[in-house]
Design an enzyme around this catalytic site. Structure first.
Site, PDB file in Angstrom:
ATOM      1  CB  SER A 262       5.472  19.346  35.767  1.00 24.90           C
ATOM      2  OG  SER A 262       5.896  18.430  36.752  1.00 24.90           O
ATOM      3  NE  ARG A 301       2.075  -5.647  -8.131  1.00 26.88           N
ATOM      4  CZ  ARG A 301       1.168  -6.302  -8.838  1.00 26.88           C
ATOM      5  NH1 ARG A 301       0.504  -7.292  -8.305  1.00 26.88           N
ATOM      6  NH2 ARG A 301       0.927  -5.957 -10.093  1.00 26.88           N
TER       7      ARG A 301
END
Lengths: 436, 436, 436, 436
Positions: A262, A301
């Site tokens: 930390s 498509r």
């Protein structure tokens, strides 16, 4: 996995398609060998101008068009006739879909190997520490005791199911896409199937019955299976992270310099491996939804749906592979704190054996009365901070049904494991049948 | 599907579990036959007070607890000792998960049958109208011609893949869940596996290697496969809806009195079947994400994740089944307008044959020059509203490479279908191999 | 909330629209008063055949069409001319969208009130127990101490932001939809705006600048805000559930007979209120995604997207309202266990004060050296099971920088709360400014 | 937008935080000016080793820790004492959250400007071509005519609502995060608020009432608003793409060399701008769900949820900005084909005026009979390929209610626009009030 989906690798996969197509055209008697050789020689990603590619892609709407333009220029400089055979019969989507299939083949290979490694690491955990007892927990409350092996066997059992799913999906999903403009291979006239078969052979991909450019279930299935895998990884990571809480302390991620610190608190050792996995478990499900939502693509498509897949599929693969690697390293180096398991088992002063007591009583007094007695004894144990065994002994009706020895036996976690061992053995045996 | 997931059916499925458990306890020598008979006799949903069930469920957090309470009361009224064998060895999650498995078994059966019917309807469309030609469309622009059969074969091919996926998933996912409080079956002591096997036999469900209460990949897989199915249904519906646009008019949903009208416009005939399917295709992917996101459940029973599944899974089934039924009826009665297909093919004055022309020229002039010539001829055709064949003839370089007859041949859609027929045959043949 | 979105209420909301429209037509000089009176008299849900409605809806694709058909029949039986004014100028979507707006108005009203109640309950928790100290936890590891008031103030601060968002959204989103077939109100000719204004007045809804039938951001915004609210509720529930773990035990949901039990384990007291909230926090985000994904609706009325909203919006409201009610009752009756908070603060033997020590040392030795010393002292404390204060005293470099008294002060949690109180005061003050 | 979220910019934003913190410590009398100057001088991204950063981040779990380590080394090399003031009082999350806030401030600025440009482009479309008539379409079927201005005004109205939402959200969400390890600012003792205020001042960010590290509604709200925006962009793109279909042809994206071609078909001009927008509209909703799903973060810092935000938030911004830019260029150069609008209006031989006819008849014959007559006339028009006006004239009951002149008037689209113009004017006027 970052390699498999790098910009360069993506381009190379598409060029692999173009090179293989050139060879297939030769094998089908359409293109001369010389043309194929020249085309193939230019199908190396390092020859391409990536910046120009990016600029033209933004305009063209797909990367295939400007890529083939550069390929055409490179080839035409050497032999203009040869350039007439580039991309012959194919369309952008053929190149891009098959290119992605080639990348996914490598990705799935790696993920399959990762699952195998993970399964092995869990199996070793079962073998080495499986007989340790800890508290089973339901809805985040202590329930009854279980062996660590049973918990891990549950994880492994799910991992093994993924090892079964993935090959089914790979076999079904990772096949050639080659159909030309609208899936008819019209530009190749009557030779379409012949070229397609040769192309599939060149790329070592199965030839599907029909081009599937407009049917996206194959990619979506890969996404879904990876989603299932990441869900299981998330489950395992959640268990480990919860068991690593300061107040539980039964497990801890492996320690290493620079790992899980930390910036404010020097004492912290954060379960950062689990954090990566849990983040993936939050991110992947919506990405799978994207792949499913993109499926209804228009006609031959799609407009939007197809394009939505392009970055989503690699992200899912990357998140799955990353989560797999992190979880493997967490489990391989997992710290197991037997003392905390033991002390947590004793935390409730026998309450976690309430089911054991209730079951015995139920056969004698019926289910309702048995529960009433045990619930009341539990309440008194809590209020008076006594052991449940004690409050049962103080209760005349309960006491009459147990000897002290029976109670001692009932409150020993080793006597309340049912068929855990058999369950674990079954899972381990099933795992072994899957080994090569 | 509404029946399968009705409130009453849900309760009955759980009672089926309890009745089967009572029988399994007898078969394992734990409970007396008489107790089992009484318990079984009370396991009929119509005996239960559903209002009370709802009230108590809100408080208890699961429906299993108040349901077993009512069962216990019903049984105890007849034989208090028998009540001691109710739910013996089981926990809420066993009842609820296995109950849901029983419902899903029926749901998947119905969906499998629905896929079969849909596939058949598409096959009949291929057989009857498959040789009609229409325009292939990519990115919503006209591309090259295709036979209707090829479009439908693409749909069918995907449907057939789902018919392969669903049984794999059913076999893997739909198994007994029975583990007791934490998955050890401790309350049954050494007889746990024996009871489990008997219970599985009673319910005709496979017995898994280990209880899976905390591993949710089985349910999530069912959700994912249904998500894939709905994606395909959405694709087909989107195609049909787009082809039914007033301006395209090649297809129309079957007409029926009261079907697809508008409250404002009397002439409207809306593709309401497609609307249902497309709505499902929007709603299901996020619901699949819910099932995946719910997977990382805490320890031996989750807090939140498990509960999130309860309504989500039935919703997915309901949406899938509804979409399947609607799409089947749309396709079965589909109107096909050959005249509009024909006129739409002629709409661009030959532009849709630009690929055909370019391919022939490319072999003679190289890819780049060929494209240049054709693109320019296309541009002129558009600007001057002429037929592409005409502008090609006006272009000296192009004209020199074609005879008039060659051009006629090039611009006939029947000559530009490539291996469509072979593709369709392959799909139809594969479909037949799957038939019973 | 179940009431607001019941089938009957939905129909009544649509009939409210039709009745108000009839009155608006009178006020605009289009319909005679008599017609309006007859129409209005038939706009009561109890007059309708709901079964027939369901059947016809399936066919028609919307509930509006068969509903108006029944209304027309009811009115025509009394006065055929009057029936000519039914629904005049309107289209299905006007009725359905505005009907939903009316339901959402009630739902948002209830949710706003729920937020206010929740905020009050949290404020009371702050006032009564806010000064208790507990351990702050990051990444599930103990960090530094905090007052319970600060934790709760964080929750409240978020709830207050929602109390600010919701009215903004209600004002913007909950407006009349009335545009006729395509948003022109053509059927009303030049009187369209006049009727629209009268209709808005009748329904007490703002009149928007333009019909918004095809722009779905309004509904999606309501969904998004409810999603934000549920996210916060989930955060609070997760905190409470984690603090209620057997091994932490600092909080517990209120106890009540029949609440949170287990069918297998009589001692269990499950945090079932939190489970409901956490389940909602898993389910709502994908439902919000559905509303967003449904936004791109085609032209003047969508095919699929619009239909996808119908059940999704009520579900989001129901989940949000349910989570709100459950969380409110959890917090209102929350059990706070001061003793466990105290003992958990002592669990790490001073490690949670490592930041405090490091900050003091850093000013004297620089950041890097300070961290090194403290990390080493932490490691030794862990290995030797000593208090961090002790290992610091044993370390010569560290010891030289502290007196014993300084160390005592450093390791007292009451001295390490920074400006927590000020933060809490600021939040409480801001809350008060919002009160009526 | 790619710049705003580049790796370098991310690091710079975090360094901006550290530099501003150093200055704030000076202004609060904690750090000496000299220390601040040295720290500030090292807060330039170009001084950092990005490869090392990546490696250490993987291990540490956040980028903040290794970044501050490098900063500490750089500063300590110059002045070890100064290094004691680095990051003083802050934690990783302060740096990362505030760093992201700084990036989002720029991103929102750009998106706000983009919305303004888009709104202007639409306004110009309204002004220039707004009076053109086209067919309104519902459920993909032709409905009644509308002016192009009304369609565009609907788009603009939604865009304007986003221009209202975004500032509300920016004001509420983009504020300082500064709370230290657990939100108490304990390391700064009684000076916490003073430093926080100074830091907010330095960064020109509002100071919130309380640190919000564990309350993620602020980021999630930004995500949600961007989701709403993208939904609207998707709606507009869908309209344009559909109107650009070959068979409709009323609109076309601007043409440019290299734009929207096909690798197979030289004649293609694909709506690639719309494709980008529609792909974003598929991808963003699930990403918003991710942000919402990540909200329930554990205690004072989450495990998984927080990490899930890191890449998701920038992706949402990037997709929104990309879609905005593409859509703006599409609309700015939009080709409008008046001739196709005209011919499409005539396509149904008068059917699109069925509502007009029905409304007139309803007042004379009641709603039910009117609809019957018109529906029958429509059916005959379709079957006999006649104009609806003709079939009405052939129908005795209908004919008796109309003169030929009335019918002519009814079938002229210019007479069936209702209050379209007023609606458009209202939207344009509202837009002007928002202009600077």
């Amino acid at each position: 996995m970052r390699d498999v989906f790098s910009g360069r690798r993506r381009v190379q996969s598409m060029l692999d398609f173009e090179a293989a197509l050139a060879r297939a055209l030769v094998r089908s008697g359409i293109a001369p060998e010389a043309a194929s050789r020249i085309i193939e020689s230019q199908c190396r990603a390092e020859l391409y101008d990536f910046e120009r590619l990016a600029t033209e892609t933004a305009l063209a709407g797909t990367v295939a068009i400007p890529l083939i333009r550069q390929l055409t220029e490179l080839v035409a400089r050497r032999d203009n006739t040869a350039s007439g055979f580039i991309h012959l019969g194919a369309t952008s989507q053929d190149v891009m879909d098959t290119g992605l299939v080639l990348q996914l083949r490598d990705a799935c290979e790696a993920i399959g190997a990762g699952l195998e490694k993970l399964s092995l690491a869990i199996a070793q955990l079962v073998e080495r520490r499986g007989s340790l007892l800890l508290t089973g927990r339901t809805l985040l409350q202590q329930a009854s005791p279980i062996p660590l092996g049973l918990k891990a066997a549950g994880w492994m059992d799910a991992v093994e199911r993924h090892r079964e799913r993935l090959p089914e999906t790979r076999r079904r999903a990772l096949v050639l896409q080659f159909g030309g403009a609208v899936g008819t291979l019209a530009a190749l006239q009557e030779k379409g199937l012949q070229v397609a078969a040769a192309l599939a052979g060149e790329l070592k991909l199965p030839l599907p019955d029909v081009p599937w450019h407009a049917q996206r279930d194959r990619f979506a299935e890969v996404a879904a299976v990876l989603g299932l895998i990441v869900g299981t990884l998330g489950k395992i990571a959640r268990d480990i992270a919860l068991l690593s809480q300061t107040e539980i302390g039964e497990l801890a991620e492996p320690a290493a310099p620079g790992r899980g610190g930390s910036s404010a608190m020097p004492h912290k050792r954060n379960p950062v491996g689990c954090a990566v996995v849990l983040a993936a478990a939050i991110r992947v499900p919506p990405l799978v939804a994207t792949m499913l939502a993109a499926m209804p693509q228009e006609h031959e498509r799609g407009l939007g749906g197809w394009q939505a897949e392009w970055e989503t599929m690699p992200q899912i693969c990357g998140l799955a592979a990353g989560a797999l690697a992190h979880l493997h390293s967490v489990i391989e180096g997992l710290e197991v704190h037997e003392d905390r398991m033991q002390s947590n088992l004793e935390l409730t002063r026998g309450l976690i054996f309430s089911e054991a007591v209730a079951v015995v009583l139920a056969r004698k007094l019926g289910r309702a009365r048995a529960r009433e007695i045990v619930e009341q004894a539990c309440r008194r144990a809590l209020q008076q901070q006594k052991h449940l065994r004690q409050t049962l002994l103080e209760e005349s009706e309960a006491r009459s049904h147990f000897t002290r020895e029976e109670l001692d036996r009932l409150f020993d976690p080793r006597n309340y494991l049912g068929v855990s061992r058999e369950f674990v053995d079954r899972v381990m045996a099933a795992r072994r049948t899957r080994e090569p």
